[in-house]
Design an enzyme around this catalytic site. Sequence first.
Site, PDB file in Angstrom:
ATOM      1  N   CYS A  14       0.844  -1.193   0.000  1.00  0.00           N
ATOM      2  CA  CYS A  14       0.000   0.000   0.000  1.00  0.00           C
ATOM      3  C   CYS A  14       0.883   1.248   0.000  1.00  0.00           C
ATOM      4  O   CYS A  14       1.882   1.277   0.707  1.00  0.00           O
ATOM      5  CB  CYS A  14      -0.875  -0.032   1.245  1.00  0.00           C
ATOM      6  SG  CYS A  14      -2.026   1.328   1.367  1.00  0.00           S
ATOM      7  N   PRO A  15       0.568   2.223  -0.805  1.00  0.00           N
ATOM      8  CA  PRO A  15      -0.633   2.438  -1.618  1.00  0.00           C
ATOM      9  C   PRO A  15      -0.463   2.060  -3.090  1.00  0.00           C
ATOM     10  O   PRO A  15      -1.317   2.378  -3.904  1.00  0.00           O
ATOM     11  CB  PRO A  15      -0.845   3.940  -1.485  1.00  0.00           C
ATOM     12  CG  PRO A  15       0.545   4.497  -1.497  1.00  0.00           C
ATOM     13  CD  PRO A  15       1.358   3.466  -0.723  1.00  0.00           C
TER      14      PRO A  15
END
Length: 81
Positions: A14-15
């Site tokens: 992430c992201p």
Amino acid sequence: MHFDQELNTRGLKCPLPILRCKKALSELSASQVLKAYATDPGAVKDFQAFCKQTGHVMLSLEEIKEDEITVYIFHIQKKAA
């Protein structure tokens, strides 16, 4: 399931999976389907929230094992224009 484009985000945290998904969807026409692969467990909630916020439709979510690694497979339909 039919799809128009494939996106591999295996190994990314992430992201990055969501950012790459957003970019890939921007290249598709309305109602086309993106098949995305992710290994980050957080991607499940991220992709669900992303679809809810943007209006894209998560058609399916599948979880499989590849060499002891969990892979999440998403089919996401780009929202209609």
